[in-house]
Design an enzyme around this catalytic site. Sequence first.
Site, PDB file in Angstrom:
ATOM      1  N   GLY A 128       8.720  18.780  -2.481  1.00  0.00           N
ATOM      2  CA  GLY A 128       8.489  18.013  -3.701  1.00  0.00           C
ATOM      3  C   GLY A 128       7.517  18.669  -4.651  1.00  0.00           C
ATOM      4  CB  ALA A 129       4.124  20.125  -4.189  1.00  0.00           C
TER       5      ALA A 129
ATOM      6  CE  LYS B  31       4.711  12.960  -4.291  1.00  0.00           C
ATOM      7  NZ  LYS B  31       4.122  14.236  -4.762  1.00  0.00           N
TER       8      LYS B  31
ATOM      9  CG  ASP C 124       3.459  15.392  -8.355  1.00  0.00           C
ATOM     10  OD1 ASP C 124       2.253  15.093  -8.422  1.00  0.00           O
ATOM     11  OD2 ASP C 124       4.215  14.972  -7.459  1.00  0.00           O
TER      12      ASP C 124
ATOM     13  CG  ASN D  91       3.802  11.631  -9.365  1.00  0.00           C
ATOM     14  OD1 ASN D  91       4.488  11.454 -10.374  1.00  0.00           O
ATOM     15  ND2 ASN D  91       2.559  12.076  -9.431  1.00  0.00           N
TER      16      ASN D  91
ATOM     17  CB  THR E 269       1.795  10.356  -1.774  1.00  0.00           C
ATOM     18  OG1 THR E 269       1.631  11.708  -1.360  1.00  0.00           O
ATOM     19  CG2 THR E 269       1.319   9.423  -0.676  1.00  0.00           C
TER      20      THR E 269
ATOM     21  CB  ALA F  85      12.094  24.805  -1.738  1.00  0.00           C
TER      22      ALA F  85
ATOM     23  CB  SER G  67      -5.795   8.982  -0.591  1.00  0.00           C
ATOM     24  OG  SER G  67      -5.553   9.283  -1.953  1.00  0.00           O
ATOM     25  CG  LEU G  68     -10.327  12.902  -2.130  1.00  0.00           C
ATOM     26  CD1 LEU G  68     -10.714  14.282  -2.649  1.00  0.00           C
ATOM     27  CD2 LEU G  68     -11.510  12.225  -1.479  1.00  0.00           C
TER      28      LEU G  68
END
Length: 299
Positions: free
Chosen positions: A142-143, A79, A115, A100, A75, A140, A23-24
């Site tokens: 979470g994002a 979530k 988000d 989130n 994440t 469809a 992860s960044l």
Amino acid sequence: MSPDRIVPGRLLTGLVGTGIGPSLSPALHEREARALGLECTYARFDLDALGIPADAVGDLIAQAREEGLSGVNVTHPCKQLVIPQLDELSPDAAAIGAVNTVVFDGQRAVGHNTDWSGFRDGFVAGLPDAPLRRVVLLGAGGAGAAAAHALLKLGAESLTVLDTDATRAIRLADDLTARFGADRARAGNGLERELSEADGLVHATPVGMAGHPGLPLPISLLRKELWVAEIVYRPLETPLLRAARALGCRTLDGSPMAVHQAAAALKLFCGREPDPARMLRHLTELVGAETSGGASRVA
């Protein structure tokens, strides 16, 4: 990892999820916190590395609070699973049904969703004046749910939801209709038909990420009048965006959403106002360095 207890001028936060080693988020949060005058330790609570099942996320939330963290980001796949472990939800998190960001307020754990606002702010900055009469959402999960919430808040007249899982698309469309009114959202009947009448496309599936190469749809369905917004930001230029730009489409990569959601979360953690433009420059540097050294999975 067990971060030190919080001390004045130091911010302790972290990320809970699976496969988050690459992860960044730690670098992004820690660098911006320093720019705001804070020393920040951003820990990873990786369910895989710790050997903990996702439904035990509540144990990690309790641990993070006990160890003095200001809050944590959450994440995949936690979530939704984290919600029963929280004391309170923000109105948007409750509406979207996903969290989130968790902020510890005394003995209370409060869930937020940044988000959706991250997508909103990134969209407004990157595609100003984009027409929103008819929009197609592909994905469809979470994002996608967060992007859908943002699009309808921005005034999209009609949002069509498509997903490889038709039941999930129908469920999201029904949820959106219940919140925003009849005829604002519906499940689609076929990508070719829906895109032929759309102003824009929002892509919210993993296809195009380093671990999921390829295109989420045939290039022949794109046309230059269509704007295309991407959720994926690793890589910054996905095959979908590359194809859309070649046709002359207005496009938006996933980095503005990633930055704006992180900035909103950081503000919740520390009460200071991050600089999204500065964070975007840093994210671009991080992704560029990653690309030159070998791509890794997004978290």
